[in-house]
Design a protein around this motif. Sequence first.
Motif: not given
Length: 193
Positions: A145-169
């Motif tokens: 139920g999370q916002r679709e475009e937010y999930l896309v952004k979050a996954l792209h941020d993880y893919k690019a190494g721009q998002r850290v925290g928690g289960g980042v690895a």
Amino acid sequence: MRVASLAILFAAAIAVASSANAADVAAGKAKAELCAACHGENGISQTENIPSLAGQPDQFLQWQLVFFRAGSRKNEQMQPIVEEITNEDIRNLGAYFASLTPFKGGKDDNPDLSEKGKQAAAGRRCASCHGDSYAGTKAVARLAGQREEYLVKALHDYKAGQRVGGGVAAMADVAYHMSDEEITALAHYLAHL
């Protein structure tokens, strides 16, 4: 190393503080009035690329606020806010948002894309961390139920190494190998659960 040390200290502080001071949902609700401008009334975001917080696991929310406050997770709008909140505020906000009813995915306008996303979720073993219903658990995010475009952004941020925290690895490793099409399909599927 600094994030790991902060994480250990935070976990110890939460364990000690939670036994001494239970979270105050009413105080969290009062503090969350500031959050509503972006994250929406009752934690349901109506703003593009801003996540809904309603129904997110308490520990997950607390960790994210700590990561923002420590500067390991960055966001221009969040930085000035988290600089002003206390550990007690973090406990209370986590309890408050976790107590809210999450958004139930809207009408699926593209079931074929959802089927591809469901296959991607199974292939990437998303349920192994996020749970069979993708409701999250403890320090792992709710995706259903999370916002679709937010999930896309979050996954792209993880893919690019721009998002850290928690289960980042784990998330960085999963997202790194995903195609743009797979990310789009997965986000669509999860948003409509």
